[in-house]
Write an enzyme that holds these catalytic residues in place. Sequence first.
Site, PDB file in Angstrom:
ATOM      1  N   HIS A 346       0.934  -1.155  -0.246  1.00  0.00           N
ATOM      2  CA  HIS A 346       0.073   0.117   0.119  1.00  0.00           C
ATOM      3  C   HIS A 346       0.806   1.283  -0.143  1.00  0.00           C
ATOM      4  CE1 HIS A 346      -3.367   2.471   1.416  1.00  0.00           C
ATOM      5  NE2 HIS A 346      -2.570   3.186   1.708  1.00  0.00           N
ATOM      6  N   HIS A 430      -9.644   8.151   3.476  1.00  0.00           N
ATOM      7  CA  HIS A 430      -9.413   6.788   3.991  1.00  0.00           C
ATOM      8  C   HIS A 430     -11.104   6.267   4.218  1.00  0.00           C
ATOM      9  CE1 HIS A 430      -5.234   7.889   5.022  1.00  0.00           C
ATOM     10  NE2 HIS A 430      -5.182   6.881   4.646  1.00  0.00           N
TER      11      HIS A 430
HETATM   12 ZN   LIG Z   1      -2.592   5.140   2.016  1.00  0.00          ZN
END
Ligand SMILES: [Zn+2]
Length: 503
Positions: A346, A430
């Site tokens: 990620h 997020h």
């Molecule tokens: Zn990230």
Amino acid sequence: MKTTKFLPIALSSIALTTMISTEAFAKQDHGNHYGQRIHKSSEANLVFKEIKGLQKFYKHYKVVDQTTDELGITHYTLQPNANGKFAVDKEVKVHVDKDGKVLLVTGDTKGKDLTPTNTVSISELTAVSNALDSLGLTEKTAVNIGGKVVKSKDLIIDAKTNKQVYRIEIITTSPKINHAVVDVDAQTGHVVNTQNKIKHTATTGLGQGVLGAYKSININQLSATSYELKDYASPINYFTYGYNETTKTFSPVKDTDKTFNAADQKPAVDAHYYAKRVFDYYKNTHGRNSYDNLGSKIVSVVHVNTLNTTNDNRNNAAWIGDKVIYGDGDNSTLLAPSGALDVVAHELTHAVTEKSVNFTYQGQSGALDESTSDTFAFFLDPSDYLIAEDVYTPGTAGDGLRSLQAPTKYGQPDNMANYVNTAADYGGVHVNSGIPNKAAYNTIVALGKAKAEKIYYRGITNYLTSNATFLDAKKAYVQAATDLYGAADAALVSQAWDAVGVK
Ligand SMILES: [Zn+2]
Ligand SMILES: [Ca+2]
Ligand SMILES: [Ca+2]
């Protein structure tokens, strides 16, 4: 869009070498057409009569090496000599085709009169002894495991000073690692020049990761009792450092042997090991050479537990433009995050997207940035659709930080109908990433991983822009699928986004 050209990876290294050398000929031969034809080595220096800097000295040059390559081009190496000694640093190469035509002359074409101004007064033995001494070695203590300590010793002419010197090449593995070329004045015995030839001593070690497993890692040997987490052996270099909270500096993670298994080394071992896994994937699957496609080294820094002295960074990892930083985890919410391949994937995918799309980290484009990182985290760690499950809540089995398959399980929307409008977290990057994450999941299920990852890579490197919305992303991936696999697969991609309300 920035575009970066790179060499096709399918070429074998031999073909590549050939291609480069042919190209070099084409570039460097600025229409220098030499009249001299060369059919044997003894004729090679005759072309120097046509070169201004060499015509006075051509008789002094002798061929010391010659090779003919697979294209039939012969490469002669010549050096000037006086009294039977060569000025090796003045070498010139003459490149000649099958018909004897001179294609190119390379090397030092500024000739000079080489009449040595000193005498040969010391013996070779004395010269070797002086060279060893200058490196802190003696004949008795110097050891080169599996080879000779003195690899070569030649009496040559130092063209710069017009002096005769003994050029001595020394290799030792103990009492310290050494590879040096030492020039000793043949009259006085003084060491006049030392070249350190050590590049890096790559070796393979063993590292124990956050979860306890041992893995083979590429490390660098500094001495018989000093090793560091630096991988110079791979095409991309990987350097892994430990952060010092007090001094705010970091230094290479080191050990006295090749086994990195101390408790505080485990996060470093995994950061090091998984970084290579990530860029092996990008190379092997997408032909990408490091995050910038220019082969830049990957710097990982572990033990970064505070930012600016106040921010608790223990449960965090981040790409910060030229390096990736990892906290150590609080061991309740998170183990050291570098212990999970998908977390490392990620973060390092953020580096890839920064150098390709360069998403604006706000709102939908920011959520696409997060989602792209989660999606490639899956491509790298495809055993499940969870993110960070290997390090997340060590006391609870079967959970993760996020899920591509079931975003709502972890507080993320999976449809535009539930898009979260917020000022926090750069507009909920997020949180709203759950929507494109679910679209990615739908795409993977419909087309399979092998097609999906090609479509996503093509999307981020060719079609997406920094300000992309979810709808732009849909269009980009539909186009990428059309290019690669045709209309039927493109329609499946379109449906994958329709299903999350991006229409
Ligand atoms: Zn990230
Ligand atoms: Ca996972
Ligand atoms: Ca867990």
